[in-house]
Design a protein around this motif. Structure first.
Motif, PDB file in Angstrom:
ATOM      1  N   GLY A   1      24.157  11.444   2.070  1.00 57.57           N
ATOM      2  CA  GLY A   1      22.740  11.479   1.698  1.00 57.57           C
ATOM      3  C   GLY A   1      22.229  12.913   1.684  1.00 57.57           C
ATOM      4  O   GLY A   1      21.501  13.321   0.766  1.00 57.57           O
TER       5      GLY A   1
ATOM      6  N   SER B   1      34.935  12.295  -2.196  1.00 56.54           N
ATOM      7  CA  SER B   1      36.138  11.522  -2.520  1.00 56.54           C
ATOM      8  C   SER B   1      36.099  11.191  -4.009  1.00 56.54           C
ATOM      9  O   SER B   1      35.008  11.046  -4.571  1.00 56.54           O
ATOM     10  CB  SER B   1      36.171  10.226  -1.712  1.00 56.54           C
ATOM     11  OG  SER B   1      36.308  10.528  -0.340  1.00 56.54           O
TER      12      SER B   1
ATOM     13  N   ILE C   1      28.738  19.916   5.016  1.00 54.97           N
ATOM     14  CA  ILE C   1      28.275  18.619   5.529  1.00 54.97           C
ATOM     15  C   ILE C   1      29.486  17.767   5.877  1.00 54.97           C
ATOM     16  O   ILE C   1      30.396  17.603   5.050  1.00 54.97           O
ATOM     17  CB  ILE C   1      27.417  17.886   4.473  1.00 54.97           C
ATOM     18  CG1 ILE C   1      26.268  18.789   3.988  1.00 54.97           C
ATOM     19  CG2 ILE C   1      26.855  16.578   5.047  1.00 54.97           C
ATOM     20  CD1 ILE C   1      25.637  18.325   2.692  1.00 54.97           C
TER      21      ILE C   1
ATOM     22  N   ASN D   1      32.138  16.104   9.296  1.00 54.05           N
ATOM     23  CA  ASN D   1      33.085  16.609  10.296  1.00 54.05           C
ATOM     24  C   ASN D   1      34.201  17.397   9.639  1.00 54.05           C
ATOM     25  O   ASN D   1      34.786  16.955   8.653  1.00 54.05           O
ATOM     26  CB  ASN D   1      33.728  15.433  11.065  1.00 54.05           C
ATOM     27  CG  ASN D   1      32.716  14.772  11.964  1.00 54.05           C
ATOM     28  OD1 ASN D   1      31.692  15.368  12.286  1.00 54.05           O
ATOM     29  ND2 ASN D   1      32.994  13.533  12.354  1.00 54.05           N
TER      30      ASN D   1
ATOM     31  N   ALA E   1      25.299  20.162  10.949  1.00 51.36           N
ATOM     32  CA  ALA E   1      25.188  19.859  12.389  1.00 51.36           C
ATOM     33  C   ALA E   1      24.136  20.775  13.012  1.00 51.36           C
ATOM     34  O   ALA E   1      23.949  21.906  12.555  1.00 51.36           O
ATOM     35  CB  ALA E   1      26.531  20.093  13.050  1.00 51.36           C
ATOM     36  N   PRO E   2      23.444  20.310  14.056  1.00 53.65           N
ATOM     37  CA  PRO E   2      22.485  21.189  14.723  1.00 53.65           C
ATOM     38  C   PRO E   2      23.162  22.439  15.281  1.00 53.65           C
ATOM     39  O   PRO E   2      24.395  22.483  15.437  1.00 53.65           O
ATOM     40  CB  PRO E   2      21.937  20.316  15.858  1.00 53.65           C
ATOM     41  CG  PRO E   2      22.258  18.915  15.476  1.00 53.65           C
ATOM     42  CD  PRO E   2      23.490  18.975  14.628  1.00 53.65           C
TER      43      PRO E   2
ATOM     44  N   TRP F   1      18.327  21.919  11.651  1.00 56.90           N
ATOM     45  CA  TRP F   1      17.558  20.862  12.314  1.00 56.90           C
ATOM     46  C   TRP F   1      16.661  20.274  11.239  1.00 56.90           C
ATOM     47  O   TRP F   1      15.787  20.956  10.695  1.00 56.90           O
ATOM     48  CB  TRP F   1      16.744  21.426  13.492  1.00 56.90           C
ATOM     49  CG  TRP F   1      16.064  20.325  14.226  1.00 56.90           C
ATOM     50  CD1 TRP F   1      14.736  19.981  14.155  1.00 56.90           C
ATOM     51  CD2 TRP F   1      16.674  19.381  15.108  1.00 56.90           C
ATOM     52  NE1 TRP F   1      14.488  18.887  14.937  1.00 56.90           N
ATOM     53  CE2 TRP F   1      15.665  18.486  15.539  1.00 56.90           C
ATOM     54  CE3 TRP F   1      17.981  19.178  15.568  1.00 56.90           C
ATOM     55  CZ2 TRP F   1      15.924  17.421  16.410  1.00 56.90           C
ATOM     56  CZ3 TRP F   1      18.233  18.117  16.433  1.00 56.90           C
ATOM     57  CH2 TRP F   1      17.210  17.262  16.850  1.00 56.90           C
TER      58      TRP F   1
ATOM     59  N   VAL G   1      29.014   4.322   5.602  1.00 57.46           N
ATOM     60  CA  VAL G   1      28.624   3.971   4.233  1.00 57.46           C
ATOM     61  C   VAL G   1      29.183   5.058   3.327  1.00 57.46           C
ATOM     62  O   VAL G   1      29.499   6.144   3.784  1.00 57.46           O
ATOM     63  CB  VAL G   1      27.089   3.924   4.061  1.00 57.46           C
ATOM     64  CG1 VAL G   1      26.482   2.770   4.823  1.00 57.46           C
ATOM     65  CG2 VAL G   1      26.438   5.250   4.466  1.00 57.46           C
ATOM     66  N   SER G   2      29.311   4.742   2.043  1.00 58.88           N
ATOM     67  CA  SER G   2      29.737   5.760   1.083  1.00 58.88           C
ATOM     68  C   SER G   2      28.762   5.765  -0.076  1.00 58.88           C
ATOM     69  O   SER G   2      28.609   4.756  -0.772  1.00 58.88           O
ATOM     70  CB  SER G   2      31.151   5.477   0.586  1.00 58.88           C
ATOM     71  OG  SER G   2      31.531   6.478  -0.335  1.00 58.88           O
ATOM     72  N   ALA G   3      28.106   6.905  -0.282  1.00 61.05           N
ATOM     73  CA  ALA G   3      27.148   7.078  -1.383  1.00 61.05           C
ATOM     74  C   ALA G   3      26.165   5.913  -1.428  1.00 61.05           C
ATOM     75  O   ALA G   3      25.961   5.297  -2.480  1.00 61.05           O
ATOM     76  CB  ALA G   3      27.896   7.227  -2.705  1.00 61.05           C
TER      77      ALA G   3
HETATM   78  N1  NAP Z   1      21.054  18.386  11.513  1.00 64.48           N
HETATM   79  C1  NAP Z   1      20.264  17.387  11.145  1.00 64.48           C
HETATM   80  O1  NAP Z   1      19.051  17.405  11.401  1.00 64.48           O
HETATM   81  C2  NAP Z   1      20.876  16.226  10.416  1.00 64.48           C
HETATM   82  C3  NAP Z   1      20.063  15.228   9.845  1.00 64.48           C
HETATM   83  C4  NAP Z   1      20.671  14.187   9.133  1.00 64.48           C
HETATM   84  C5  NAP Z   1      22.055  14.149   9.016  1.00 64.48           C
HETATM   85  N2  NAP Z   1      22.792  15.115   9.613  1.00 64.48           N
HETATM   86  C6  NAP Z   1      24.255  15.108   9.521  1.00 64.48           C
HETATM   87  O2  NAP Z   1      24.600  15.296   8.160  1.00 64.48           O
HETATM   88  C7  NAP Z   1      25.817  14.623   7.889  1.00 64.48           C
HETATM   89  C8  NAP Z   1      25.603  13.704   6.704  1.00 64.48           C
HETATM   90  O3  NAP Z   1      24.678  12.711   7.084  1.00 64.48           O
HETATM   91  P1  NAP Z   1      24.232  11.603   6.040  1.00 64.48           P
HETATM   92  O4  NAP Z   1      23.353  10.650   6.732  1.00 64.48           O
HETATM   93  O5  NAP Z   1      23.769  12.278   4.815  1.00 64.48           O
HETATM   94  O6  NAP Z   1      25.656  10.948   5.747  1.00 64.48           O
HETATM   95  P2  NAP Z   1      26.022   9.607   5.023  1.00 64.48           P
HETATM   96  O7  NAP Z   1      25.182   9.420   3.816  1.00 64.48           O
HETATM   97  O8  NAP Z   1      26.130   8.495   5.992  1.00 64.48           O
HETATM   98  O9  NAP Z   1      27.504  10.011   4.568  1.00 64.48           O
HETATM   99  C9  NAP Z   1      28.395   9.082   4.032  1.00 64.48           C
HETATM  100  C10 NAP Z   1      29.371   9.908   3.226  1.00 64.48           C
HETATM  101  O10 NAP Z   1      30.041  10.806   4.085  1.00 64.48           O
HETATM  102  C11 NAP Z   1      31.182  11.262   3.402  1.00 64.48           C
HETATM  103  N3  NAP Z   1      32.054  11.753   4.468  1.00 64.48           N
HETATM  104  C12 NAP Z   1      32.617  11.053   5.465  1.00 64.48           C
HETATM  105  N4  NAP Z   1      33.327  11.872   6.275  1.00 64.48           N
HETATM  106  C13 NAP Z   1      33.158  13.128   5.771  1.00 64.48           C
HETATM  107  C14 NAP Z   1      33.657  14.407   6.144  1.00 64.48           C
HETATM  108  N5  NAP Z   1      34.445  14.558   7.216  1.00 64.48           N
HETATM  109  N6  NAP Z   1      33.285  15.470   5.402  1.00 64.48           N
HETATM  110  C15 NAP Z   1      32.492  15.332   4.332  1.00 64.48           C
HETATM  111  N7  NAP Z   1      31.994  14.142   3.901  1.00 64.48           N
HETATM  112  C16 NAP Z   1      32.349  13.059   4.622  1.00 64.48           C
HETATM  113  C17 NAP Z   1      31.675  10.077   2.619  1.00 64.48           C
HETATM  114  O11 NAP Z   1      31.930  10.573   1.347  1.00 64.48           O
HETATM  115  P3  NAP Z   1      33.130  10.098   0.428  1.00 64.48           P
HETATM  116  O12 NAP Z   1      33.060   8.592   0.428  1.00 64.48           O
HETATM  117  O13 NAP Z   1      32.819  10.707  -0.904  1.00 64.48           O
HETATM  118  O14 NAP Z   1      34.358  10.635   1.061  1.00 64.48           O
HETATM  119  C18 NAP Z   1      30.438   9.147   2.566  1.00 64.48           C
HETATM  120  O15 NAP Z   1      29.996   8.996   1.244  1.00 64.48           O
HETATM  121  C19 NAP Z   1      26.207  13.878   9.175  1.00 64.48           C
HETATM  122  O16 NAP Z   1      27.155  14.660   9.847  1.00 64.48           O
HETATM  123  C20 NAP Z   1      24.908  13.803   9.942  1.00 64.48           C
HETATM  124  O17 NAP Z   1      25.120  13.756  11.324  1.00 64.48           O
HETATM  125  C21 NAP Z   1      22.242  16.142  10.291  1.00 64.48           C
END
Ligand code: NAP
Length: 347
Positions: free
Chosen positions: A174, A195, A237, A239, A262-263, A284, A338-340
């Motif tokens: 996201g 992916s 973005i 791990n 990551a923070p 953040w 979830v994915s996308a």
């Molecule tokens: N610092 C902040 O304030 C803050 C706020 C929100 C989120 N975040 C962090 O931002 C990240 C993304 O969050 P989100 O909610 O946007 O995620 P999300 O939509 O739940 O991400 C799902 C997607 O992650 C991809 N994915 C899984 N493992 C991955 C990896 N090791 N490297 C790259 N992509 C990977 C997958 O892509 P594919 O299916 O294409 O492989 C999947 O589509 C997380 O780490 C979350 O903790 C941080």
């Protein structure tokens, strides 16, 4: 006065419970929104101990939840042009350290939002679809446009073509879906990873080139995709993304700034071997509320961009329940990944 209900995180118990909540009164530059849909984020469902680590200031009973969409029910005084009845999305900030108020937590029927973190949405955009945006949009925008991040040029309705590249590792998350769209709307070329099943999705968001994030040669492929063009900045973005993004930034011409999703503390732990010249910062997602980036995105850019289609409410929403009681099961489902896609609950 209408009755309000919230999904409370009680002081002693570990699980959420639905109960009545005060009907909120908006203060200066605040509005009250009748929530119609909320988006789910991993941070909303972390275990109690993790709250102590990630949000140590949070007082209980608490109301968490950050992604909301609904109609404005009341407006406080101040310098904004929002009116009762407007359809909006907003970033609910109740768990932020400087706020720490249950009345501003997203998981309730009536929530207080800061006017500068609210966008009017077009009639064609459903609340369910609108609720996918706030935290992930805020996170991408904080990392990309703040002075302590990539300090990129802000998006506008009519961006000039900059012939500079922004690298987004994790484009199908996201946060990444928003980073790609923000960069394109600021005139940058985008090189991203995902992916292969999500390559086409990233192209619809505006990515110019996409590389398989699992490829053993991903770093080399990204360096080739960036080519001779100036790298304006990189977003890491997911791990394990940071070391690879740092390698790319060190090998091409341009900015060596990398924003990690990551923070700060986690970013610095995983960036112990930083290539010379590379500058890493953690994000953040609520920090833009305290600077010019928040209103530039939510008030000045997003409403018109959603209206013209220049910005899409992505990833696609999947409605996984209705009512506050459905939120814990939705969060459990999110924990499995979830994915996308973005999980949403209607209220
Ligand atoms: N610092 C902040 O304030 C803050 C706020 C929100 C989120 N975040 C962090 O931002 C990240 C993304 O969050 P989100 O909610 O946007 O995620 P999300 O939509 O739940 O991400 C799902 C997607 O992650 C991809 N994915 C899984 N493992 C991955 C990896 N090791 N490297 C790259 N992509 C990977 C997958 O892509 P594919 O299916 O294409 O492989 C999947 O589509 C997380 O780490 C979350 O903790 C941080």
């Amino acid at each position: 006065m209408p009755e309000n209900h919230a999904l409370w995180l009680p002081k002693k118990r570990r699980s959420f419970e639905v109960g009545s909540a005060p009907y909120p009164t908006p203060g200066l530059n605040e509005i009250v929104v009748r929530n119609r849909a909320v988006g789910l984020n991993l941070i909303d469902g972390i275990p109690r101990l993790a709250y102590r680590l990630v949000l140590p200031w949070l007082t209980f009973p608490a109301v968490v939840g950050q992604d909301v969409a609904g109609e404005i029910e009341a407006v406080g005084s101040g310098s904004h042009d929002l009116t009762v009845g407007d359809r909006v999305l907003g970033h609910a900030l109740g768990t932020e350290k400087s706020i720490n108020r249950a009345s501003q937590g997203g998981f309730q029927e009536y929530v207080i939002l800061k006017a500068h973190m609210v966008s009017r949405i077009p009639d064609f955009l459903s609340f369910e679809r609108a609720a996918v945006l706030p935290l992930q949009l805020s996170t991408a925008a904080s990392g990309m446009f703040q002075a302590n991040g990539l300090a990129l040029v802000l998006p506008t309705a009519d961006p000039i073509d900059r012939d500079e590249t922004v690298l987004v590792w994790g484009g199908s998350t996201g946060v990444g879906s928003n980073a790609i769209q923000l960069a394109r709307n600021a005139g940058y070329r985008v090189v991203a990873t995902a992916s292969p099943r999500n390559f086409e999705y990233l192209q619809t968001l505006g990515a110019d080139e996409v590389v398989d994030r699992n490829s053993p040669t991903a770093v080399k492929e990204l360096v080739t995709a960036i080519g001779d063009r100036f790298l304006a900045g990189s977003v890491a973005i997911g791990n394990g993304s940071l070391p690879k993004v740092m390698k790319v930034a060190a090998r091409v011409a341009g900015s060596r700034r990398v924003s990690s999703s990551a923070p700060a503390i986690l970013t610095h732990l995983s960036a112990w071997r930083v290539p010379r010249g590379v500058c890493v910062s953690g994000i953040w997602g609520g920090s833009l509320k305290d600077n010019e980036v928040g209103p530039a995105i939510y008030n000045d850019f997003l409403p018109a961009a959603l209206g013209t289609g220049a910005y899409q409410a992505q990833p696609p929403a999947e409605v996984v329940g209705s009512g506050l009681r459905a939120i814990p099961a939705g969060l459990e489902r999110l924990r499995h990944g979830v994915s996308a896609k973005k999980l949403v609950i209607t209220l």
